[in-house]
Design a protein around this motif. Sequence first.
Motif, PDB file in Angstrom:
ATOM      1  N   ASP A  46      -1.278  10.651   0.527  1.00 58.60           N
ATOM      2  CA  ASP A  46      -2.426  10.610  -0.385  1.00 58.60           C
ATOM      3  C   ASP A  46      -2.653  12.027  -0.872  1.00 58.60           C
ATOM      4  O   ASP A  46      -2.887  12.941  -0.077  1.00 58.60           O
ATOM      5  CB  ASP A  46      -3.687  10.150   0.358  1.00 58.60           C
ATOM      6  N   HIS A  61       0.833  -1.204   0.000  1.00 61.18           N
ATOM      7  CA  HIS A  61       0.000   0.000   0.000  1.00 61.18           C
ATOM      8  C   HIS A  61       0.873   1.261   0.000  1.00 61.18           C
ATOM      9  O   HIS A  61       1.596   1.487  -0.966  1.00 61.18           O
ATOM     10  CB  HIS A  61      -1.006  -0.041   1.153  1.00 61.18           C
ATOM     11  N   ASP A  94      -5.827   3.376   6.473  1.00 61.09           N
ATOM     12  CA  ASP A  94      -4.885   2.694   5.572  1.00 61.09           C
ATOM     13  C   ASP A  94      -3.501   3.364   5.585  1.00 61.09           C
ATOM     14  O   ASP A  94      -2.648   3.043   4.745  1.00 61.09           O
ATOM     15  CB  ASP A  94      -5.445   2.599   4.144  1.00 61.09           C
ATOM     16  N   HIS A  95      -3.271   4.245   6.577  1.00 61.04           N
ATOM     17  CA  HIS A  95      -1.956   4.882   6.751  1.00 61.04           C
ATOM     18  C   HIS A  95      -1.457   4.813   8.196  1.00 61.04           C
ATOM     19  O   HIS A  95      -0.287   5.081   8.452  1.00 61.04           O
ATOM     20  CB  HIS A  95      -1.998   6.332   6.250  1.00 61.04           C
ATOM     21  N   HIS A 120      -0.005   3.145  -3.160  1.00 60.48           N
ATOM     22  CA  HIS A 120      -1.465   3.353  -3.085  1.00 60.48           C
ATOM     23  C   HIS A 120      -2.168   2.826  -4.326  1.00 60.48           C
ATOM     24  O   HIS A 120      -3.021   3.497  -4.917  1.00 60.48           O
ATOM     25  CB  HIS A 120      -1.794   4.838  -2.844  1.00 60.48           C
ATOM     26  N   HIS A 156      -1.161  11.206   7.095  1.00 59.54           N
ATOM     27  CA  HIS A 156      -2.509  11.659   7.477  1.00 59.54           C
ATOM     28  C   HIS A 156      -3.167  10.558   8.284  1.00 59.54           C
ATOM     29  O   HIS A 156      -2.574   9.499   8.503  1.00 59.54           O
ATOM     30  CB  HIS A 156      -3.316  12.093   6.249  1.00 59.54           C
TER      31      HIS A 156
HETATM   32 MN    MN Z   1      -5.119   6.151   1.634  1.00 60.64          MN
END
Ligand code: MN
Length: 226
Positions: free
Chosen positions: A139, A8, A53-54, A190, A49
Motif C-alpha cells: 500500500d 485484494h 487486509d494484508h 487493492h 505492512h
Molecule cells: Mn490495504
Amino acid sequence: MRITYYGHSCFGVETKGKHLVFDPFITPNELAKDIAINSIKADYLLISHGHGDHVADGVAIGKNTGAKAVSNFEIISWFEQKGVPGHPMNHGGKVQFDFGVVKYVNAVHSSVLPDGTYGGNPGGFVVWNDEVCFYFAGDTALTMDMKLIPATCPKLDFAILPIGDNFTMGYEDAAIACDYIDCDKVIGCHYDTFGYIKIDHSAAKKAFVDKGKELILLPIGESLDL
Ligand code: MN
Ligand code: NI
C-alpha cells in the motif's frame, strides 16, 4: 514464473520451484470466497505492512505450510510470537534467498497489526532472480522514492501496484509510477474489495493505455505465466 491472484493485494508467485505468497488476505474477502486457503502452497510469506487486509490469513497459511515470513523486524517479531518463523528486514536492505533476492523498499502509508501491535514502517518488495524481476508495492502513495528502484535494482519485468485510490494511490498516479520505476507492465491490486476502493476498470485501463502502458486486472483465482 507463474503469478496467481487471490484477491485484494494477495498474490501467489511460483519461481525457481518455490512458492511466494504476498499479503495474505483471503478468508475475510467476500470476493475471494472461492479460494480455499488450505490449497495454497507457500514456502515464503512476504508481508508489506501490518494492516489486517494484508496479514489476515498469514498465521494460518504459515502454520499450514511451514512457510517462512519475510517482512520488517516488527512484523516478523509478531509472526514469531504466533509460531510462524520469519526473516526480519528493514528498508533499503536486500537478502539472498534460495529463490532469489528480496529488497525491502519504501512505501508511503501507515502500519499497525490487527491487535494494535506496532507494525514498524510499511514497505514494498523488489524480487529478482535470473528469470524475473518484479516490484510488489504494497500500500503506497505515488512517491519520488520509486525512482530509487531502477537506480538500485535490475530492470523490472512487471510491477504489482495498488490502483484503488482512497487508501493508496489511484490508477492515475499508478500510471505515473510506471515512469518512476521504469516499467510499462502493471498488474493492479487493492481495488474493488471495499466500497471505498471500487473502480471503473475500463477507465483505469484507459489511463494506462493513454500513457503507452499496460494495466492487467487479473480475475480472482486466475494465473498468468510471465
Ligand atoms: Mn490495504
Ligand atoms: Ni494498508
